[in-house]
Design a protein around this motif. Structure first.
Motif: not given
Length: 181
Positions: A65, A80, A84, A102-103, A105-106, A112-113, A116, A119-120
């Motif tokens: 990450a 990812f 994840w 993991i944030w 990665i954004a 990427q943002k 992420v 997914h969140l």
């Protein structure tokens, strides 16, 4: 790779927990900024996501990450799902540490943002049946807060507020809102 960083990675396997912890902290510190050695450790970290040792799985997810900002080839997009997956680890502490980082990665770019954040948000809605739903939701909202603090996008804050509005228990709603105060 710089010999100091190489020794930090070697020290992750030390029998001494303090040495391991110091090495972990040094690697996390080094990866706050882009580094030129990301691909030298990438494949091993990817393998470690499935290691029998939960500490190794956790560190691998966290390091990958953090290394996303050092990934011009955008390997993180392909890798990812494996990262994840660690956020669902059978060891909750491993899952939680992975989810909490993991944030990062954004921060690597718009693709990427979006990946992420989506997914969140999905996890926030879907985690209702998970054992530690309130902690998971807190971690998700904190991740969104951390991301917003870095990129300052009103859209992210608005999304977090919408998530909080779906919570029916006033005690938890108040707790979640406190993350954004």
């Amino acid at each position: 790779m710089n010999p100091t960083i190489e020794s930090h990675f070697e020290n992750l396997n030390s029998p001494d927990k303090n040495t391991q912890y110091e090495a972990y902290n040094q690697i996390i510190e080094a990866t706050q900024q882009p580094v030129d050695w990301a691909y030298e450790v990438w494949d091993q970290l990817k393998e470690d996501l499935n290691d029998p040792d939960n500490h190794r799985r956790s560190r691998a997810a966290q390091f990958l990450a953090h290394l996303a900002i050092s990934d011009p080839e955008k390997r993180i997009l392909q890798d990812f799902p494996a990262i994840w997956n660690v956020t669902y680890d059978k060891k909750f502490v491993t899952a939680r540490h992975s989810l909490q980082s993991i944030w990062r990665i954004a921060l690597a770019g718009s693709e990427q943002k979006e990946l992420v954040v989506n997914h969140l948000v999905d996890r926030f809605h879907a985690c209702e049946e998970e054992k530690n739903v309130t902690l998971i939701r807190s971690d998700i909202l904190q991740a969104l807060r951390n991301l917003n603090d870095e990129v300052n996008e009103e859209k992210i804050k608005r999304m977090a507020m919408e998530l909080i509005e779906t919570v029916t228990d006033p005690k938890y709603k108040k707790k979640y809102l406190a993350i954004w105060k």
